[in-house]
Design an enzyme around this catalytic site. Sequence first.
Site: not given
Ligand code: ADP
Ligand code: MG
Length: 201
Positions: A14, A54, A119, A125, A136, A156, A159, A170
């Site tokens: 990112k 997303y 992962r 996350t 992370r 973080n 992705h 994806e």
């Molecule tokens: P991951 O990237 O771990 O798979 P998710 O798919 O749940 O996580 O969410 C996608 C991305 O959205 C996260 O990596 C993070 O950057 C952001 N994100 C997720 N939840 C929140 C939240 N509650 N507030 C702000 N940003 C969030």
């Molecule tokens: Mg995700």
Amino acid sequence: MAHPKTEQTLVIVKPDGIQRALIGEIIGRYERLGLKLVALKMLVPTEAMIEGHYLLDPNWKKNVGTKAIESYTKKGEKPPSSDPIEVANLVVERLKRYMTSGPVIAMVWEGAHAVELVRKITGGTEPRSASIGTIRGDFVVDSYQMADSDNRAIRNLIHASGSVAEATMEIPHWFASGEITNYRVPHEATLYDSDIKSILG
Ligand code: ADP
Ligand code: MG
């Protein structure tokens, strides 16, 4: 059935990962495990690409909202909303700003259990609660609380596809099939060949 070694997963460094000069560190973590990099490019994503990414999984909204609410509840704190979809709608808007703020690097990594292992190395996350030893957990400090109070996405660094089904949707969202290269590296023989008798001369 295809051999497990052909499993592929999408990783995106990112914008904050690139700003923090962590590209080499991140690639090194996956590479040293034995996974193989089969596609890579730098680009500045559009908002449409991020929203499309997303929303590929119809369950993502419910999951992302539920995960945030659970994290607040576990700490005895009040989430910004008790409706997962409302939380997720906020997150999508924040992600559009975050992910289009600068260049990202999109990659496809291949190898047995690639989705699950990437992962595991990447970590949870929320960097605050991500395990020590994960990317992370080791390289960044963000939390749900800070992201919410500043109305922004959690920073973080990475992705990574969350499941094989997610990876399957994806990868074509980010790469044309001609951008993914099918090739061999010597260590695959040690990782995957059914016997390694041929080492001795
Ligand atoms: P991951 O990237 O771990 O798979 P998710 O798919 O749940 O996580 O969410 C996608 C991305 O959205 C996260 O990596 C993070 O950057 C952001 N994100 C997720 N939840 C929140 C939240 N509650 N507030 C702000 N940003 C969030
Ligand atoms: Mg995700």
